[in-house]
Design a protein around this motif. Structure first.
Motif, short mmCIF file in Angstrom:
data_model
loop_
_atom_site.label_atom_id
_atom_site.label_comp_id
_atom_site.label_asym_id
_atom_site.label_seq_id
_atom_site.Cartn_x
_atom_site.Cartn_y
_atom_site.Cartn_z
N PHE A 285 0.83 -1.21 0.00
CA PHE A 285 0.00 0.00 0.00
C PHE A 285 0.86 1.26 0.00
N ARG A 286 1.99 1.22 0.73
CA ARG A 286 2.91 2.34 0.69
C ARG A 286 3.46 2.52 -0.73
N GLN A 287 3.82 1.42 -1.36
CA GLN A 287 4.38 1.48 -2.71
C GLN A 287 3.33 1.93 -3.72
N LEU A 288 2.09 1.54 -3.51
CA LEU A 288 1.00 1.96 -4.41
C LEU A 288 0.89 3.48 -4.42
N SER A 289 0.94 4.07 -3.24
CA SER A 289 0.87 5.53 -3.16
C SER A 289 2.04 6.18 -3.90
N GLY A 290 3.23 5.63 -3.68
CA GLY A 290 4.41 6.17 -4.36
C GLY A 290 4.36 5.99 -5.86
N TYR A 291 3.81 4.86 -6.29
CA TYR A 291 3.71 4.56 -7.72
C TYR A 291 2.78 5.55 -8.42
N VAL A 292 1.63 5.81 -7.80
CA VAL A 292 0.68 6.78 -8.35
C VAL A 292 1.30 8.17 -8.34
N PHE A 293 1.98 8.52 -7.26
CA PHE A 293 2.66 9.81 -7.15
C PHE A 293 3.66 9.99 -8.30
N GLY A 294 4.51 8.99 -8.52
CA GLY A 294 5.55 9.09 -9.53
C GLY A 294 5.03 9.18 -10.95
N TYR A 295 3.90 8.51 -11.23
CA TYR A 295 3.40 8.48 -12.60
C TYR A 295 2.47 9.63 -12.95
N TYR A 296 1.72 10.14 -11.99
CA TYR A 296 0.72 11.14 -12.33
C TYR A 296 0.97 12.53 -11.74
N MET A 297 1.80 12.64 -10.71
CA MET A 297 2.04 13.95 -10.11
C MET A 297 2.77 14.91 -11.05
N PRO A 298 3.80 14.47 -11.79
CA PRO A 298 4.49 15.43 -12.68
C PRO A 298 3.57 16.09 -13.71
N SER A 299 2.76 15.28 -14.39
CA SER A 299 1.87 15.85 -15.41
C SER A 299 0.79 16.71 -14.76
N TYR A 300 0.34 16.33 -13.56
CA TYR A 300 -0.67 17.12 -12.85
C TYR A 300 -0.11 18.50 -12.50
N ILE A 301 1.09 18.53 -11.95
CA ILE A 301 1.72 19.80 -11.58
C ILE A 301 1.98 20.66 -12.82
N SER A 302 2.43 20.02 -13.89
CA SER A 302 2.70 20.74 -15.13
C SER A 302 1.44 21.39 -15.68
N ASN A 303 0.30 20.68 -15.61
CA ASN A 303 -0.97 21.24 -16.08
C ASN A 303 -1.50 22.30 -15.13
N LEU A 304 -1.29 22.09 -13.83
CA LEU A 304 -1.82 23.02 -12.83
C LEU A 304 -1.09 24.35 -12.89
N TYR A 305 0.24 24.29 -13.09
CA TYR A 305 1.04 25.51 -13.18
C TYR A 305 1.64 25.62 -14.58
N SER A 306 0.76 25.65 -15.57
CA SER A 306 1.19 25.63 -16.98
C SER A 306 1.96 26.89 -17.39
N SER A 307 1.76 27.98 -16.67
CA SER A 307 2.44 29.23 -17.03
C SER A 307 3.80 29.38 -16.32
N VAL A 308 4.18 28.36 -15.54
CA VAL A 308 5.48 28.37 -14.86
C VAL A 308 6.38 27.37 -15.58
N PRO A 309 7.23 27.81 -16.49
CA PRO A 309 7.99 26.89 -17.34
C PRO A 309 9.00 26.03 -16.58
N SER A 310 9.46 26.50 -15.44
CA SER A 310 10.50 25.77 -14.70
C SER A 310 9.94 24.83 -13.64
N VAL A 311 8.61 24.65 -13.59
CA VAL A 311 8.02 23.88 -12.49
C VAL A 311 8.49 22.43 -12.49
#
Length: 523
Positions: A285-311
């Protein structure tokens, strides 16, 4: 209870473990060592090469997440099919192929050779991913990569656990797991550089595949097979004979029947342990959380702060620096406190994850917390993400080293593969579930961001808390296992075996169901 009574209990427990089926010879026990005698220079070279090999294996997993939008666009994928690439496409293969490969490594006492061949194979498959032109080509390439990467973690941890004394194994393994965070950080930097120069994503995969082949050859040239070290159970019971028959690094089974008995005895040993399966499910369960974090957090942050090129670049730096510091701190703390307590890895994992879940929620909702002010939201994001990694990532190197030292020495690689199987069957479902939740949603739409936010805000904290509670409940069971107080009562064992088989069937059914549903929505 007096000291003499305690010693009598320990002796009785050891005798009970010895009653389990055994085919071990006296020469097998004699082949073990209480403390490895490997020169520092060889340990250093081995750790560096094992780190590089493990880093490259992790790099490919994370580089795809940073190019999620480009991969989906260039290969005409859907969110569900991308989830299949990042979930069961590799996870199921990891779970299944790690077992026979790890057993062969123990059976032949050739862990270094098996690791070399596996690394060359998955590196070739990474190159083929870069050459893919459609979903099925990249899917097959990732499945092939999974075949090669399946035993990498188990083999690396197994080797490190025999290169160093028990007290220092945790720090050695934490150096290995720095590769996870460096891989993610380097992926972010490369993704950012490629985005600025409009370079295709597949060139990164081709380059890393070529480098992987070179590193594999260096591993074969400089890493030597170490002598096996006694387990924690043997050390705590002051008994250097092995309680369950396993393979000797010098005396291989002469027949297939011997090999079968060794497999059965390893499963029985693990089955009689009181803590193993609860630890495995909690870690999953710990690994599941980390796996979801690693695969979907980068694209989520990129879309959320799309006007910040260095995010994404800043995200990668935080992951690499803070994650590396955290995992090294976990290893150092465990090694430093080893003479006082041997349970610290469980507390680091449980409490660290629970605390981290708070910072993860603040990170996911950073823009909301900042009332929509992007400049302020980015600061909240960076700060909370740093704290999330600092508290959550203390565990990875310590817990896997801990499991390696609990297992029978001569089949610890096979035991670690069983551990990985249970973890992979559970944690690989994370990206799959998120992919299904995002199906038929335009990745560039605001609805996609909202759905991703909900998925991340629910799955990651829940996984951390379920894992944390499980690890805390396992503490008294681990203490019993330390003294050799395994499950012995026949009625208890029969009930335990039935529960394990039933749980295994439910887990397999869930895996098949999610896989079929994913294929259905892909079609």
């Amino acid at each position: 209870m007096t000291t003499s009574e305690t010693e009598k209990d320990i002796e009785a427990n050891v005798n009970n473990i010895r009653s389990l089926p055994s085919n071990e010879s006296s020469s097998d026990s004699a082949s073990l060592t209480t403390r490895p005698n490997v020169p520092i220079w060889r340990i250093s070279i081995s750790l560096v090469l094992l780190f590089l090999n493990f880093f490259l294996a992790q790099y490919d997993k994370f580089i795809l997440s940073y190019f999620q939008d480009e991969v989906i666009s260039s290969l005409n994928l859907t969110s569900s099919s991308y989830g299949l690439l990042s979930g069961y496409a590799t996870g199921i293969v990891y779970a299944l192929l790690a077992l026979p490969t790890a057993f062969v490594a123990d059976y032949t006492s050739a862990r270094v050779w098996v690791l070399t061949v596996a690394a060359i194979w998955w590196s070739l498959c990474v190159i083929f991913q870069g050459l893919s032109h459609n979903f099925w080509q990249i899917l097959l390439a990732r499945i092939g990569m999974g075949i090669g990467q399946a035993p990498v973690e188990a083999l690396s941890v197994s080797l490190i656990s025999d290169l160093m004394g028990q007290k220092y194994v945790f720090f050695g393994a934490s150096l290995l797991y720095v590769g996870v965070y460096i891989g993610e950080a380097v992926s972010a930097q490369i993704a950012d550089a490629f985005a600025r120069t409009d370079t295709p994503w597949n060139r990164a995969l081709i380059a890393i595949g070529i480098v992987g082949i070179v590193v594999a050859l260096l591993v074969r040239a400089f890493v030597r097979e170490p002598r096996r070290q006694i387990s924690l159970v043997m050390a705590n019971t002051h008994d250097h004979g092995e309680p369950v028959a396993t393979l000797s690094p010098t005396a291989r089974p002469s027949t297939l029947a011997d090999a079968r008995r060794s497999i059965v005895s390893t499963f029985r040993y693990i089955g009689h342990m009181r803590s193993f399966y609860l630890l495995a499910v909690s870690a999953a369960f710990r690994q599941l959380s980390g796996y979801v974090f690693g695969y979907y957090m980068p694209s989520y942050i990129s879309n959320l702060y799309s006007s910040v090129p260095s995010v994404l670049s800043r995200y990668g730096i935080i992951v690499g620096v803070v994650g590396s510091v955290a995992v090294l701190a976990g290893g150092l703390l465990t090694s430093a406190m080893w003479n006082r307590t041997q349970i610290l890895p469980l507390y680091l994992t449980a409490i660290g994850g629970m605390v981290s879940s708070i910072f993860v929620l603040l990170m996911v909702f950073s823009l909301n917390v900042s009332h929509g002010e992007e400049a302020r939201g980015v600061k909240v994001l960076y700060g909370t993400m740093s704290m999330a990694y600092l508290t959550a990532e203390l565990w990875l190197g310590t817990i896997n080293s801990f499991i390696a030292l609990l297992l029978p020495p001569h089949t610890k690689t096979f035991g670690l593969a069983i551990w990985s199987l249970i973890l992979a069957l559970i944690y690989s479902s994370g990206p799959e579930i998120v992919g299904l939740a995002l199906r038929n949603t335009d990745p560039t739409s605001s609805l996609y961001v909202v759905k991703t936010r909900v998925a991340l805000g629910v799955i990651i904290p829940v996984g951390y808390w379920l894992g944390g509670i499980g690890f805390l409940l396992a503490v008294p069971l681990v203490k019993l296992d330390f003294t050799g107080n395994f499950v012995q009562n026949k009625l208890s064992w029969q009930g335990r075996k039935g529960a394990l088989l039933g749980g295994g069937c439910v887990l397999v059914a869930l895996v098949v169901a999610l896989f079929v549903v994913s294929i259905y929505y892909r079609a």
